[in-house]
Design a protein around this motif. Sequence first.
Motif, PDB file in Angstrom:
ATOM      1  N   SER A 272      28.693   6.471  20.897  1.00 37.43           N
ATOM      2  CA  SER A 272      27.516   6.479  20.018  1.00 37.43           C
ATOM      3  C   SER A 272      26.232   6.846  20.756  1.00 37.43           C
ATOM      4  O   SER A 272      25.234   7.196  20.128  1.00 37.43           O
TER       5      SER A 272
ATOM      6  N   LEU B   9      24.582  10.266  20.141  1.00 38.09           N
ATOM      7  CA  LEU B   9      24.110  10.339  18.757  1.00 38.09           C
ATOM      8  C   LEU B   9      22.809   9.553  18.588  1.00 38.09           C
ATOM      9  O   LEU B   9      21.867  10.014  17.932  1.00 38.09           O
TER      10      LEU B   9
ATOM     11  N   LYS C 134      28.602   8.809  13.288  1.00 36.63           N
ATOM     12  CA  LYS C 134      28.728  10.266  13.196  1.00 36.63           C
ATOM     13  C   LYS C 134      28.771  10.711  11.732  1.00 36.63           C
ATOM     14  O   LYS C 134      28.102  11.665  11.336  1.00 36.63           O
ATOM     15  N   GLY C 135      29.540  10.027  10.917  1.00 35.30           N
ATOM     16  CA  GLY C 135      29.628  10.365   9.497  1.00 35.30           C
ATOM     17  C   GLY C 135      28.306  10.175   8.776  1.00 35.30           C
ATOM     18  O   GLY C 135      27.895  11.033   7.980  1.00 35.30           O
ATOM     19  N   TYR C 136      27.636   9.072   9.047  1.00 35.83           N
ATOM     20  CA  TYR C 136      26.338   8.789   8.430  1.00 35.83           C
ATOM     21  C   TYR C 136      25.318   9.869   8.801  1.00 35.83           C
ATOM     22  O   TYR C 136      24.629  10.412   7.936  1.00 35.83           O
ATOM     23  N   LEU C 137      25.254  10.188  10.082  1.00 32.04           N
ATOM     24  CA  LEU C 137      24.302  11.213  10.529  1.00 32.04           C
ATOM     25  C   LEU C 137      24.644  12.583   9.947  1.00 32.04           C
ATOM     26  O   LEU C 137      23.746  13.338   9.567  1.00 32.04           O
ATOM     27  N   SER C 138      25.917  12.902   9.881  1.00 36.50           N
ATOM     28  CA  SER C 138      26.331  14.196   9.329  1.00 36.50           C
ATOM     29  C   SER C 138      25.972  14.312   7.857  1.00 36.50           C
ATOM     30  O   SER C 138      25.450  15.343   7.419  1.00 36.50           O
ATOM     31  N   LEU C 139      26.260  13.272   7.091  1.00 34.23           N
ATOM     32  CA  LEU C 139      25.941  13.307   5.667  1.00 34.23           C
ATOM     33  C   LEU C 139      24.427  13.354   5.450  1.00 34.23           C
ATOM     34  O   LEU C 139      23.936  14.142   4.644  1.00 34.23           O
ATOM     35  N   THR C 140      23.701  12.555   6.196  1.00 34.37           N
ATOM     36  CA  THR C 140      22.242  12.550   6.077  1.00 34.37           C
ATOM     37  C   THR C 140      21.670  13.933   6.399  1.00 34.37           C
ATOM     38  O   THR C 140      20.803  14.442   5.688  1.00 34.37           O
ATOM     39  N   GLU C 141      22.167  14.542   7.460  1.00 33.17           N
ATOM     40  CA  GLU C 141      21.707  15.873   7.851  1.00 33.17           C
ATOM     41  C   GLU C 141      22.073  16.909   6.798  1.00 33.17           C
ATOM     42  O   GLU C 141      21.274  17.776   6.452  1.00 33.17           O
ATOM     43  N   SER C 142      23.276  16.826   6.272  1.00 33.33           N
ATOM     44  CA  SER C 142      23.709  17.766   5.225  1.00 33.33           C
ATOM     45  C   SER C 142      22.794  17.686   4.009  1.00 33.33           C
ATOM     46  O   SER C 142      22.469  18.707   3.395  1.00 33.33           O
TER      47      SER C 142
END
Length: 180
Positions: A17, A20, A46-54
């Motif tokens: 983590s 990240l 990682k999933g939270y950051l990816s979805l937020t960024e998307s």
Amino acid sequence: MSRLTIPESIADAPHASQSLLEAVQGKLGMVPNLFRLVGNNPAALKGYLSLTESLTEGILPLQLQEAIALAIAETNRCTYCLSAHSFIAANLANVPEDEIRSNRKGLSDDAKTQVALQFAVAVAELNGRVNDQLLNAVKQAGFSDAEIIEIILHVALNTWTNSVNNVADTEVDFPLVIPF
């Protein structure tokens, strides 16, 4: 005090983590408690950051994204998210204070935004089982199917962060806002 462990620093987080969380610090200038808490599980972070960024590349404007976040945080009585999104709405999305208060109640001075908020709150409260009248209202307000899907995704993401923070009783590191 949080009911789940929040690593004191990036160095105290799991190794997977750390990079990240360093990226979050580089972007925000700090690492909010929510990110450090979620960082206990690198895959979740990682999933939270990816979805937020998307979602930053989505269709909905930032003001509506924050309005949804406020309405869902109030619906779920999440003090942490209510505090964070009140700060973000005021300082990054330039939403006036009276509109922030309205958004928390699922209301807006803008008719289209209000329909979106009523729909979002219904999705949260009814676990997505909205009736045809609610769905037709959001369509008649001018929202496309793609925008409706994005509204639902914001509800889901905010419900998840609300749940994490409500379970953990995450210490608020933004100006405190208490649910109505």
